[in-house]
Write a protein that holds these residues in place. Structure first.
Motif, mmCIF file in Angstrom:
data_model
loop_
_atom_site.group_PDB
_atom_site.id
_atom_site.type_symbol
_atom_site.label_atom_id
_atom_site.label_comp_id
_atom_site.label_asym_id
_atom_site.label_seq_id
_atom_site.Cartn_x
_atom_site.Cartn_y
_atom_site.Cartn_z
ATOM 1 N N MET A 1 0.826 -1.209 0.000
ATOM 2 C CA MET A 1 0.000 0.000 0.000
ATOM 3 C C MET A 1 0.857 1.255 0.000
ATOM 4 O O MET A 1 0.434 2.298 -0.404
ATOM 5 N N SER A 2 2.101 1.123 0.539
ATOM 6 C CA SER A 2 2.989 2.265 0.535
ATOM 7 C C SER A 2 4.386 1.737 0.260
ATOM 8 O O SER A 2 4.607 0.527 0.289
ATOM 9 N N LYS A 39 -4.762 5.968 9.032
ATOM 10 C CA LYS A 39 -4.678 7.384 9.369
ATOM 11 C C LYS A 39 -4.809 8.262 8.139
ATOM 12 O O LYS A 39 -5.212 9.419 8.228
ATOM 13 N N GLN A 40 -4.434 7.732 6.976
ATOM 14 C CA GLN A 40 -4.496 8.547 5.755
ATOM 15 C C GLN A 40 -5.877 8.530 5.132
ATOM 16 O O GLN A 40 -6.151 9.307 4.222
ATOM 17 N N LEU A 41 -6.751 7.625 5.616
ATOM 18 C CA LEU A 41 -8.063 7.482 4.996
ATOM 19 C C LEU A 41 -8.862 8.784 4.976
ATOM 20 O O LEU A 41 -9.431 9.138 3.935
ATOM 21 N N PRO A 42 -8.921 9.536 6.094
ATOM 22 C CA PRO A 42 -9.656 10.808 6.044
ATOM 23 C C PRO A 42 -9.107 11.749 4.982
ATOM 24 O O PRO A 42 -9.877 12.402 4.262
ATOM 25 N N LEU A 43 -7.778 11.782 4.851
ATOM 26 C CA LEU A 43 -7.163 12.636 3.831
ATOM 27 C C LEU A 43 -7.588 12.182 2.439
ATOM 28 O O LEU A 43 -7.975 13.006 1.599
ATOM 29 N N PHE A 67 -10.371 8.596 -6.503
ATOM 30 C CA PHE A 67 -9.533 7.737 -5.663
ATOM 31 C C PHE A 67 -8.161 7.538 -6.293
ATOM 32 O O PHE A 67 -7.126 7.608 -5.609
ATOM 33 N N LEU A 68 -8.155 7.301 -7.625
ATOM 34 C CA LEU A 68 -6.875 7.087 -8.307
ATOM 35 C C LEU A 68 -5.996 8.332 -8.170
ATOM 36 O O LEU A 68 -4.808 8.245 -7.842
ATOM 37 N N VAL A 69 -6.588 9.492 -8.429
ATOM 38 C CA VAL A 69 -5.807 10.734 -8.337
ATOM 39 C C VAL A 69 -5.338 10.967 -6.903
ATOM 40 O O VAL A 69 -4.180 11.347 -6.657
ATOM 41 N N ALA A 70 -6.229 10.694 -5.924
ATOM 42 C CA ALA A 70 -5.870 10.911 -4.516
ATOM 43 C C ALA A 70 -4.689 10.027 -4.124
ATOM 44 O O ALA A 70 -3.746 10.480 -3.467
ATOM 45 N N ILE A 71 -4.745 8.751 -4.542
ATOM 46 C CA ILE A 71 -3.646 7.846 -4.210
ATOM 47 C C ILE A 71 -2.362 8.303 -4.896
ATOM 48 O O ILE A 71 -1.284 8.348 -4.280
ATOM 49 N N ALA A 72 -2.484 8.689 -6.188
ATOM 50 C CA ALA A 72 -1.298 9.149 -6.921
ATOM 51 C C ALA A 72 -0.693 10.379 -6.249
ATOM 52 O O ALA A 72 0.518 10.457 -6.036
ATOM 53 N N VAL A 73 -1.545 11.333 -5.862
ATOM 54 C CA VAL A 73 -1.049 12.580 -5.266
ATOM 55 C C VAL A 73 -0.361 12.298 -3.935
ATOM 56 O O VAL A 73 0.730 12.806 -3.655
ATOM 57 N N THR A 74 -0.991 11.445 -3.101
ATOM 58 C CA THR A 74 -0.388 11.192 -1.786
ATOM 59 C C THR A 74 0.874 10.350 -1.906
ATOM 60 O O THR A 74 1.727 10.386 -1.036
ATOM 61 N N ARG A 75 0.997 9.581 -2.987
ATOM 62 C CA ARG A 75 2.216 8.802 -3.174
ATOM 63 C C ARG A 75 3.349 9.667 -3.722
ATOM 64 O O ARG A 75 4.489 9.605 -3.253
ATOM 65 N N LEU A 77 3.556 13.111 -3.879
ATOM 66 C CA LEU A 77 3.891 14.229 -2.985
ATOM 67 C C LEU A 77 3.826 13.725 -1.552
ATOM 68 O O LEU A 77 2.988 14.144 -0.760
ATOM 69 N N TYR A 78 4.708 12.778 -1.230
ATOM 70 C CA TYR A 78 4.631 12.115 0.067
ATOM 71 C C TYR A 78 5.069 13.055 1.190
ATOM 72 O O TYR A 78 6.103 13.704 1.099
ATOM 73 N N LEU A 79 4.252 13.102 2.237
ATOM 74 C CA LEU A 79 4.598 13.885 3.428
ATOM 75 C C LEU A 79 4.677 12.943 4.609
ATOM 76 O O LEU A 79 3.952 11.943 4.656
ATOM 77 N N PRO A 80 5.558 13.216 5.556
ATOM 78 C CA PRO A 80 5.582 12.372 6.743
ATOM 79 C C PRO A 80 4.231 12.422 7.437
ATOM 80 O O PRO A 80 3.621 13.498 7.530
#
Lengths: 211, 126
Positions: A1-2, A39-43, A67-75, A77-80
């Motif tokens: 997943m990550s 924890k990332q689910l709300p985001l 969902f696809l875009v959200a996953i791509a963006v969070t992957r 532009l990864y933030l701690p």
């Protein structure tokens, strides 16, 4: 997943001498990853809603691409991950939001009238406020909340010692400075009561009992 | 009909309040002594000013999609405004552009004076 899901575990498997060690390392990282996804689910959901809002409709295709875009963006532009306590007191959250709206409204008009008032501009101060929380997240929220309330801007942050330095408008007396300092701590206490960890909560109660 | 006219009046009131705060922000921008004091005038009353204008739009366009969009607008404004204000304030303080005699106390300066001398041989310090 990550990225942590397979890569570090396989690296650990190739470098660790014994198989049992690598297996335990993998198990730890799995549960960690699961917690992180949770924890990332709300985001993720927030990003999907934003995507739907930007398109102006919530069709199945929109939700899927969202969902696809959200996953791509969070992957990409990864933030701690923010260190969230996981505790949420709905009532105190509402109390915080209500106080916040009232503060912003009152202070906005105060500063607006000071700007229009022909008398000389009152003096400002730079004050240091020692927070009681140990959480970066609470500290950030406190800084944002105080920044949105007119009359105070965060000039500098001492993250190690949890000190916020504010530039405060219209603090002409020592009493006004102390009132501002108390105000920051009150806002901090409200945030901790809403979402802070149990440790922070105990620390707040402790200082308020001794005051 | 009556509801519509009440909403129209409320819309007008909110727009006027938003406009008043924006004007005050502009005046503050001109009158306040230094960049950090001006931030108080521009970033803050403007948040509430924007909120009033968005409220007025929401009262006229009572659709879920519009209201959601307005909520996101406000949230992003509330997240970004403190960040930009902090960046300017921090740079301004470090750049020493605070107007002389405009501060009653400066506890950051005291903290900097009290801090031990910065040791730049320490590994990973820059």
């Amino acid at each position: 997943m990550s990225p942590q899901d397979d890569q570090p575990a396989s690296v650990a498997a190739s470098t660790n001498p014994t198989a049992s060690e690598s297996a335990s390392a993998r198990k730890v990282s799995r549960t960690e990853v699961r917690g992180r996804v949770w924890k990332q689910l709300p985001l993720l959901l927030g990003l999907v809603v934003l995507w739907g809002v930007l398109w102006g409709q919530f069709s199945w295709l929109n939700i899927l691409t969202g969902f696809l875009v959200a996953i791509a963006v969070t992957r990409v532009l990864y933030l701690p991950p923010a260190d969230i306590s996981g505790r949420l007191n709905l009532w105190y959250s509402l109390v915080f939001i209500a106080h916040f709206i009232a503060d912003v409204t009152v202070a906005s008009f105060t500063v607006a009238f000071q700007a229009l008032n022909p008398r000389p501009i009152p003096t400002s101060s730079v004050i240091a406020v020692q927070l009681r929380t140990r959480s970066d997240f609470v500290m950030t929220l406190d800084a944002i909340a105080m920044s949105l309330v007119p009359g105070s801007i965060v000039v500098e942050v001492d993250r190690e010692r949890a000190i916020l330095y504010f530039h405060t408008f219209d603090t002409t007396t020592a009493a006004a400075v102390e009132a501002m300092r108390a105000k920051v701590l009150v806002v901090e206490a409200r945030i901790v009561r809403a979402i802070g960890s149990k440790d922070d909560l105990a620390r707040i109660h402790e200082t308020e009992a001794t005051r | 009909m009556i509801l519509d006219s009440i909403l129209d009046i409320l819309t007008g009131v909110f727009l006027l309040l938003g406009g008043f705060l924006s004007v005050a922000a502009g005046v503050g921008l001109l009158r306040f002594p230094d960049a950090i004091a001006r931030l108080h005038a521009t970033t803050k009353p403007q948040i509430l000013g924007l909120a009033f204008v968005l409220l007025a739009i929401a009262l006229q366009e009572r659709q879920l999609s519009t209201i959601l969009l307005l909520i996101f607008l406000l949230i992003f404004q509330m997240i970004t405004a403190p960040v930009s204000a902090h960046m300017i304030a921090r740079a301004g303080y470090r750049g020493g552009i605070i107007a002389p005699h405009s501060l009653l106390v400066d506890e950051l300066e005291q903290a900097i004076d009290a801090a031990p001398e910065f040791d730049d041989t320490e590994p990973g310090s820059e």
